[in-house]
Enzyme design. Sequence first.
Site, PDB file in Angstrom:
ATOM      1  N   CYS A  39       6.105  -1.425  -3.783  1.00  0.00           N
ATOM      2  CA  CYS A  39       5.566  -2.724  -3.409  1.00  0.00           C
ATOM      3  C   CYS A  39       4.064  -2.732  -3.686  1.00  0.00           C
ATOM      4  CB  CYS A  39       5.850  -3.014  -1.936  1.00  0.00           C
ATOM      5  SG  CYS A  39       5.278  -4.641  -1.382  1.00  0.00           S
ATOM      6  N   ASP A  41       1.812  -3.909  -1.913  1.00  0.00           N
ATOM      7  CA  ASP A  41       1.062  -3.829  -0.666  1.00  0.00           C
ATOM      8  C   ASP A  41       0.059  -2.675  -0.727  1.00  0.00           C
ATOM      9  OD1 ASP A  41       0.495  -2.982   2.175  1.00  0.00           O
ATOM     10  OD2 ASP A  41       1.776  -4.697   2.592  1.00  0.00           O
TER      11      ASP A  41
END
Length: 518
Positions: free
Chosen positions: A177, A179
């Site tokens: 991800c 993130d």
Amino acid sequence: MNTRNAYNIRASKPQANSNSLRRAGATAPVGLAVSDAPAMPHPACASLPAASCRHPLTDGHMNARLAHCEDSVKGRFDLIAPTLKNIAGMPRGAGFARQAREIAAQWLDYALPERLLDDAWIAGPDMKSLYAHCVFSALKASAAQFVDDLNRQVETVQDTRNFFLDCGFHAVDISACSDGRLKGMSRYILRLPMSSFTRRKSYAGTLFDVETDVHHWEETELRRFREGVPSTVDAGTRYLKIAVYHTSSSSSCHEGCAAHGSNERKAMEAALERLNQFREAIENSFCCGASTDLLLIGVDTDTDAIRVHVPDSYGDLSTHRLIDNAALYRDTLNLSADAARLAVYEAIRKTALETESWGTGKGEPHDGMRRLIANLLINNLSQIEYVADVYGGRYPDIGHAERFISVGDSFEEVQMRNIAYYAHLQTLEEGVADMDVGIKIFKGLNVKHGLPIPVAIHFRYNAKVPGSRERTVAKAQRVRDAIKTRYAELDKQGLLFCHLSVQNKPTASPIETVEDGL
């Protein structure tokens, strides 16, 4: 740094001025969402935060090196706000520029632009431009530090290549991800040095582009066919595709993966679906003999403990068949090193053969996959202890705390948690969803405090291809123009700054600034 008492040292340090900020390290950047929830029992070490546990398989020397690296890199970013606050509070007299340069020389590793200081007596210093300059300067200094460190890891990188080959893998392609809490996945969480065997790209929600990754697979296999690198086509080795999703053990409904509404089940199922699509696409196009292996890993971004989903003998994965490394740390804590290592392999065997109901598989994975999983689990034991020693068990920034948005090919050398939110794209149109998420995050982190959003646009070129650098620079400029157009209101208010750079394809090549964004 001695990581074994780092948490207590940090907890006792005052945060009143820049000097204490530099010594304490890893302080909260502007807009940081620090958890104020009651302390929860740590899943791996019940005595935290009062006292850390000592696992027999952790690497204390490496933990100390990584802690020093994190302190120095994040310290550059964390000193920006307090330094600029000091400058902003100075009188705008004739000596302003000189005093501002003196403060910057004392606390920062770079100079401030003279043109932003010399005319500050008229309307005050342009703090937004100074902030952006400092962020991009800290990024360049950090990238140089990581490149220097990589150049010292020649033997370690070669050992990793040999290990992958011994496990039967000629390539390892990792999609995580985007993130920022997963930005340190390779260097910290999994402890895998960068090498030519590995490819890493990040996508919001781990929703990697299947067609692009199939193209990467084709490039790898063509090179094996033409050059026999890193193994010949008859060697029986495999291409390994890994997907990494994340969750939050202390706030799973709010600090999980934003792309999936912090729904852990959706995050892991979406990642597994992409993995299966990748393998099916290759088999449909190149027949079942085109061997690929899949691996699914989850990360608790509060503690950095991983969960490995164990494949069965057919290479199939299940969201219900997994090893929780926090529990494995706890269960093997009081064993000898040899007994703990055997327990790791036993955990893999039991998970593969004894998981029931929806997680039931068809036998154990092949020997190479078992060795790889064991290596990742053992490496991650050190990271669990690292977070325990340095942060008392859980990171204070359980949510987003990125310092800039990284757009394009990313700075793959810079591997550290919450340094950057990454939007992988070649054009803004294809990556607009990731970019919108990043802008939303930084509206909360920076804009609401009056600070601009720093966007580092970075692409890699191939110096062996004529004209590649020039075309890459033009691409970076097109992406910059598209970003400024899409977020025109932020740009108009002076709340969006873009920094452009390019880099030759080989890892650890020099980073070349094209435009500094000011």
